[in-house]
Scaffold this motif. Structure first.
Motif, PDB file in Angstrom:
ATOM      1  N   THR A  38     -25.779  61.906  19.757  1.00 57.30           N
ATOM      2  CA  THR A  38     -26.567  60.880  20.451  1.00 57.30           C
ATOM      3  C   THR A  38     -27.904  60.578  19.794  1.00 57.30           C
ATOM      4  OG1 THR A  38     -27.527  62.522  21.955  1.00 57.30           O
ATOM      5  CG2 THR A  38     -25.510  61.388  22.690  1.00 57.30           C
ATOM      6  N   GLY A  43     -25.418  58.663  16.082  1.00 58.21           N
ATOM      7  CA  GLY A  43     -24.619  57.650  16.767  1.00 58.21           C
ATOM      8  C   GLY A  43     -24.307  56.462  15.879  1.00 58.21           C
ATOM      9  N   LEU A 111     -18.845  55.895  21.961  1.00 60.34           N
ATOM     10  CA  LEU A 111     -20.154  55.371  21.580  1.00 60.34           C
ATOM     11  C   LEU A 111     -20.101  53.852  21.408  1.00 60.34           C
ATOM     12  CD1 LEU A 111     -21.366  58.017  18.974  1.00 60.34           C
ATOM     13  CD2 LEU A 111     -22.352  57.576  21.227  1.00 60.34           C
TER      14      LEU A 111
END
Length: 149
Positions: A38, A43, A111
């Motif tokens: 993250t 990401g 994602l």
């Protein structure tokens, strides 16, 4: 291990019911993996690789703004977590290709869904920012993404 819990208390147990991980526990290894995934560069790197595998410099161009050093560190962390596969080709000059593992692909799909949600709702986000800044008497150039003042 601090992150171990009973099967009844946490839904993230493995299929055998032996061990569960709790990302909220400080010592749980899942926390570091979540940070790798993250984080800004993790990401973006994962989702860029979801489109297709590519070489380092291709990936660096795709992830606009990432430094060579940061991309290298990010790829190492993602490879260590089993999300990215690195393949060095025995050619001159050396060639290294990166692609997602099946686990990396599963993470990248989620994602990408989040990215599409955020991109699609940006008019609402921008309106909320404008309203917030107006209530607080701040200019549009105020810092974003920072905690309390």
């Amino acid at each position: 291990m601090e992150c171990e819990r009973t099967a009844a208390s946490h839904p993230a147990e493995d299929t055998a019911g032996d061990l569960a991980f709790d990302v909220f526990a400080r010592a749980c290894p899942s926390r570091a993996t979540l940070e790798h995934i993250t984080g800004k560069w993790g990401g973006l790197t994962l989702t860029a690789l979801a489109e297709s595998g590519c070489r380092f410099n291709e990936l660096r161009r795709r992830v606009d703004g990432v430094s060579e050093k940061m991309l290298s560190q990010t790829l190492h962390a993602l490879e260590r977590d089993g999300l990215v596969h690195r393949e060095a080709q025995p050619v001159n000059p050396p060639r290294v290709d990166y692609r997602l593992t099946p686990l990396g692909q599963a993470v990248a799909e989620r994602l990408l869904a989040l990215i599409h949600l955020v991109e699609g709702r940006m008019p609402e986000v921008l309106s909320a920012r404008e309203a917030y800044d107006g209530r607080r008497g701040e200019s549009a150039e105020a810092p974003t993404g920072r905690g309390g003042r």
